[in-house]
Design a protein around this motif. Structure first.
Motif, PDB file in Angstrom:
ATOM      1  N   GLU A 186       0.726  -1.096   0.045  1.00  0.00           N
ATOM      2  CA  GLU A 186      -0.073   0.031  -0.016  1.00  0.00           C
ATOM      3  C   GLU A 186       0.840   1.157   0.048  1.00  0.00           C
ATOM      4  N   THR A 187       0.248   2.183  -0.407  1.00  0.00           N
ATOM      5  CA  THR A 187       0.967   3.681  -0.553  1.00  0.00           C
ATOM      6  C   THR A 187       1.353   4.216   1.098  1.00  0.00           C
ATOM      7  N   ASP A 188       0.686   3.823   1.970  1.00  0.00           N
ATOM      8  CA  ASP A 188       0.920   4.289   3.336  1.00  0.00           C
ATOM      9  C   ASP A 188       2.073   3.326   3.823  1.00  0.00           C
ATOM     10  N   GLU A 189       3.091   4.303   4.098  1.00  0.00           N
ATOM     11  CA  GLU A 189       4.502   3.414   4.453  1.00  0.00           C
ATOM     12  C   GLU A 189       4.453   2.717   5.646  1.00  0.00           C
ATOM     13  N   GLY A 190       3.397   3.297   6.811  1.00  0.00           N
ATOM     14  CA  GLY A 190       3.444   2.662   7.961  1.00  0.00           C
ATOM     15  C   GLY A 190       2.698   0.969   7.808  1.00  0.00           C
ATOM     16  N   ARG A 191       1.660   1.107   6.795  1.00  0.00           N
ATOM     17  CA  ARG A 191       1.173  -0.026   6.428  1.00  0.00           C
ATOM     18  C   ARG A 191       1.941  -1.180   5.805  1.00  0.00           C
ATOM     19  N   GLN A 192       3.026  -0.456   4.898  1.00  0.00           N
ATOM     20  CA  GLN A 192       3.785  -1.230   4.133  1.00  0.00           C
ATOM     21  C   GLN A 192       4.766  -2.081   5.001  1.00  0.00           C
ATOM     22  N   VAL A 193       5.242  -1.240   6.157  1.00  0.00           N
ATOM     23  CA  VAL A 193       6.271  -1.787   7.058  1.00  0.00           C
ATOM     24  C   VAL A 193       5.443  -2.762   8.033  1.00  0.00           C
ATOM     25  N   ARG A 194       4.117  -2.704   8.334  1.00  0.00           N
ATOM     26  CA  ARG A 194       3.335  -3.473   9.148  1.00  0.00           C
ATOM     27  C   ARG A 194       3.405  -4.796   8.365  1.00  0.00           C
ATOM     28  N   ASN A 195       2.973  -4.693   6.964  1.00  0.00           N
ATOM     29  CA  ASN A 195       2.604  -5.895   6.283  1.00  0.00           C
ATOM     30  C   ASN A 195       3.881  -6.738   6.030  1.00  0.00           C
ATOM     31  N   ILE A 196       4.984  -5.930   6.004  1.00  0.00           N
ATOM     32  CA  ILE A 196       6.241  -6.778   5.624  1.00  0.00           C
ATOM     33  C   ILE A 196       6.828  -7.454   6.852  1.00  0.00           C
ATOM     34  N   LEU A 197       6.683  -6.878   7.866  1.00  0.00           N
ATOM     35  CA  LEU A 197       6.992  -7.553   9.352  1.00  0.00           C
ATOM     36  C   LEU A 197       6.230  -8.647   9.472  1.00  0.00           C
ATOM     37  N   ALA A 198       4.693  -8.574   9.381  1.00  0.00           N
ATOM     38  CA  ALA A 198       3.891  -9.371   9.619  1.00  0.00           C
ATOM     39  C   ALA A 198       4.372 -10.849   8.947  1.00  0.00           C
ATOM     40  N   VAL A 199       4.286 -10.672   7.679  1.00  0.00           N
ATOM     41  CA  VAL A 199       4.897 -11.856   6.730  1.00  0.00           C
ATOM     42  C   VAL A 199       5.835 -12.380   7.158  1.00  0.00           C
ATOM     43  N   TRP A 200       7.050 -11.701   7.487  1.00  0.00           N
ATOM     44  CA  TRP A 200       8.313 -12.280   8.101  1.00  0.00           C
ATOM     45  C   TRP A 200       8.162 -13.003   9.367  1.00  0.00           C
ATOM     46  N   LEU A 201       7.260 -12.204  10.075  1.00  0.00           N
ATOM     47  CA  LEU A 201       7.341 -13.042  11.654  1.00  0.00           C
ATOM     48  C   LEU A 201       6.568 -14.545  11.194  1.00  0.00           C
ATOM     49  N   LEU A 202       5.694 -14.382  10.429  1.00  0.00           N
ATOM     50  CA  LEU A 202       5.082 -15.779   9.963  1.00  0.00           C
ATOM     51  C   LEU A 202       5.921 -16.781   9.318  1.00  0.00           C
ATOM     52  N   VAL A 203       6.944 -16.257   8.531  1.00  0.00           N
ATOM     53  CA  VAL A 203       7.993 -17.080   7.912  1.00  0.00           C
ATOM     54  C   VAL A 203       8.996 -17.428   8.769  1.00  0.00           C
ATOM     55  N   GLY A 204       9.168 -16.716  10.172  1.00  0.00           N
ATOM     56  CA  GLY A 204       9.982 -17.171  11.095  1.00  0.00           C
ATOM     57  C   GLY A 204       9.446 -18.320  11.851  1.00  0.00           C
ATOM     58  N   LEU A 205       7.932 -18.293  12.106  1.00  0.00           N
ATOM     59  CA  LEU A 205       6.956 -19.224  12.827  1.00  0.00           C
ATOM     60  C   LEU A 205       7.055 -20.399  12.155  1.00  0.00           C
ATOM     61  N   TYR A 206       6.977 -20.202  10.676  1.00  0.00           N
ATOM     62  CA  TYR A 206       6.952 -21.291   9.712  1.00  0.00           C
ATOM     63  C   TYR A 206       7.986 -22.374  10.129  1.00  0.00           C
ATOM     64  N   HIS A 207       9.170 -21.895  10.336  1.00  0.00           N
ATOM     65  CA  HIS A 207      10.370 -22.530  10.538  1.00  0.00           C
ATOM     66  C   HIS A 207      10.351 -23.347  12.039  1.00  0.00           C
ATOM     67  N   GLY A 208       9.613 -22.809  12.979  1.00  0.00           N
ATOM     68  CA  GLY A 208       9.694 -23.379  14.134  1.00  0.00           C
ATOM     69  C   GLY A 208       9.152 -22.218  15.125  1.00  0.00           C
ATOM     70  N   LEU A 209       8.610 -22.784  16.552  1.00  0.00           N
ATOM     71  CA  LEU A 209       8.213 -22.058  17.512  1.00  0.00           C
ATOM     72  C   LEU A 209       9.525 -21.889  18.334  1.00  0.00           C
ATOM     73  N   SER A 210      10.508 -21.160  18.024  1.00  0.00           N
ATOM     74  CA  SER A 210      11.336 -20.793  18.825  1.00  0.00           C
ATOM     75  C   SER A 210      12.169 -19.341  18.394  1.00  0.00           C
ATOM     76  N   TRP A 211      12.730 -18.720  19.606  1.00  0.00           N
ATOM     77  CA  TRP A 211      13.159 -17.300  19.564  1.00  0.00           C
ATOM     78  C   TRP A 211      14.109 -17.113  18.426  1.00  0.00           C
ATOM     79  N   ASN A 212      15.043 -18.088  18.032  1.00  0.00           N
ATOM     80  CA  ASN A 212      15.859 -17.874  17.202  1.00  0.00           C
ATOM     81  C   ASN A 212      15.134 -17.720  15.693  1.00  0.00           C
ATOM     82  N   TYR A 213      14.250 -18.597  15.571  1.00  0.00           N
ATOM     83  CA  TYR A 213      13.518 -18.538  14.098  1.00  0.00           C
ATOM     84  C   TYR A 213      12.626 -17.046  14.167  1.00  0.00           C
ATOM     85  N   ILE A 214      11.997 -16.737  14.898  1.00  0.00           N
ATOM     86  CA  ILE A 214      11.363 -15.267  15.266  1.00  0.00           C
ATOM     87  C   ILE A 214      12.232 -14.343  15.120  1.00  0.00           C
TER      88      ILE A 214
END
Length: 468
Positions: free
Chosen positions: A299-327
């Motif tokens: 989205e054009t709103d930079e704050g939402r772009q950051v939110r979306n990117i971080l949300a996806v990568w948080l899920l990618v980390g959790l995809y690899h395992g429920l461990s702080w190192n992956y998160i």
């Protein structure tokens, strides 16, 4: 059963190909479905029951959601129930052990039950099932009425264990119409041999260097050893995972399917964003289509772009395992990508190409430390050694020994990251005359012979991504 096992290469695969090519018409589907189940049950006699139940449940759900297309509210409810069941079952197997272990550590009661082991490939086939269910709900594809075709999509053995994650719209037509030919069979064999070389010769060999470094105590590790260990892991995970992916693509072609390539020379990237765009492209496409875009995409709103990117990568980390190192690894990658999207791209565009590559590689290597470390403390200690804190010195005898004895392997593997090496193999294969065809066959026969020697006598370990 794994692609790099002698049983698979010299027993299972030849028998399946002979029966598959000899079977007439729709009997090919029956042969392939049976082969898929035998392949999976070989190493997962219990997990295959979970797989079969998942196929039946989601086949019914697909028909149910398709039948409610005129009532979006009811269809949405069915979709939510399906997502809850699929993700709940996956979460039970994937995170149950970690959750119960954590509860046992903080509660004043003993919890002897530690959860079930994650069946191999469950994450990958669940994501592919979700692709089908979501696309049916969106109305982009028709619900599959033939349960055998749906089962083939879910259980296809080339992609069953470690992907690539194939979205249903990309393979729907191939379930009904695909071509078998000598040319495609030969092309598939070449992919299979090159993938086997990546795994059996390159990944497993450099993995020995990583194992030696990681076994050292922090105080016994020099800066040189720490960087060598990190570089060895970076090469190992690439050649291991891309090798499996190439073998999967090759096996698919041998069966008449065109599966997507999963890697596009990520280590030539000039930014971390480009690196992850080229790495595990099928999973990136899945998260983009079913998480990033529904959240609003870029989205054009930079704050939402950051939110979306971080949300996806948080899920990618959790995809690899429920461990702080992956998160932390996932958030680290997300923060870098968000920073590059917001302001770092201006700096990167102004840098000479080689500096962009150095920037990308250094930051990716730092990220790999969080990925391979068992915990945050260990990762920070290892990073400290890489930059001199707590190191036994800048250079030591162990580090120099590992560097000198493995220098040729490092050079070969770095060259193997470059596109021109692959273009060289392709140019030999693309020559039309019979003379070059003989040369091509001889080259791949020699590579296969070397792979077989390493499989039977060299260092050998499981595919790294089987853990996920």
């Amino acid at each position: 059963m794994l692609f790099d096992s002698v049983v698979f290469l010299f027993s299972f695969l030849p028998v399946v190909l002979i029966l598959y090519y000899l079977a007439p018409g729709r009997l090919k589907e029956a042969v392939l479905l049976l082969a898929n189940l035998v392949f999976y049950a070989w190493g997962e006699p219990v997990g295959v029951l979970v797989l079969i139940c998942s196929v039946i449940f989601n086949y019914i759900c697909g028909l149910d959601i398709a039948g409610k297309t005129k009532n979006r509210r009811r269809a949405r409810l069915s979709l939510i129930i399906n997502l809850a069941v699929n993700l709940g079952v996956l979460g039970f197997f994937k995170y149950g052990r970690a959750v119960l272990t954590g509860l046992g550590a903080v509660l004043p009661v003993d919890i002897p039950y530690q959860g079930e082991r994650l069946p191999i490939g469950m994450t990958f086939y669940t994501f592919q099932i979700l692709s089908y269910i979501i696309e049916v709900y969106r109305g982009n594809v028709k619900a599959q009425k033939n349960i055998m075709d749906f089962a083939l999509y879910v259980t296809m053995f080339p992609k069953l264990l470690i992907g690539p994650v194939v979205r249903y719209p990309d393979i729907e037509k191939q379930l009904h119409t695909r071509q078998l030919s000598v040319g495609k069979l030969g092309e598939g064999m070449m992919y299979l041999v090159l993938g086997l070389m990546k795994k059996a010769v390159l990944a497993d060999t450099i993995g020995v260097v990583y194992a030696k470094v990681i076994s050292l105590e922090t105080g016994q590790m020099s800066v040189l050893s720490a960087w060598l260990g990190c570089a060895a892991f970076a090469l190992q995970i690439y050649y291991d995972f891309s090798g499996y992916s190439d073998m999967a693509v090759g096996l698919g072609k041998m069966l008449g399917f065109d599966l997507p390539k999963n890697f596009d020379h990520p280590y030539i990237a000039g930014s971390t964003t480009e690196f992850w765009y080229r790495w595990h492209t099928s999973l990136r496409g899945w998260f983009r289509e079913y998480v990033y875009y529904p959240l609003g995409g870029g989205e054009t709103d930079e704050g939402r772009q950051v939110r979306n990117i971080l949300a996806v990568w948080l899920l990618v980390g959790l995809y690899h395992g429920l461990s702080w190192n992956y998160i932390v690894w996932g958030l680290y990658c997300g923060i870098l990508m968000a920073a590059e999207k917001l302001f770092l791209w201006r700096m990167l565009d102004g840098l000479p190409g080689f500096l962009g590559h150095i920037y990308s590689i250094v930051l990716v290597l730092i990220g790999w430390v969080f990925f391979f470390s068992p915990g945050i403390g260990e990762a920070l200690s290892y990073l400290g050694v890489m930059f001199g804190a707590g190191a036994s010195g800048l250079v030591d005898d162990q580090g120099m020994y590992l560097l000198v004895t493995n220098l040729s392997w490092f050079i070969i593997m770095v060259l193997g990251l470059m596109p021109f090496i692959h273009k060289g193999f392709d140019s030999i294969a693309d020559q039309g005359d019979k003379g070059w065809a003989v040369v091509n066959a001889a080259v791949y026969a020699l590579i296969f012979a070397v792979c077989f020697a390493y499989l039977t006598t060299g260092p050998h370990g499981p595919f790294l991504y089987l853990a996920f």
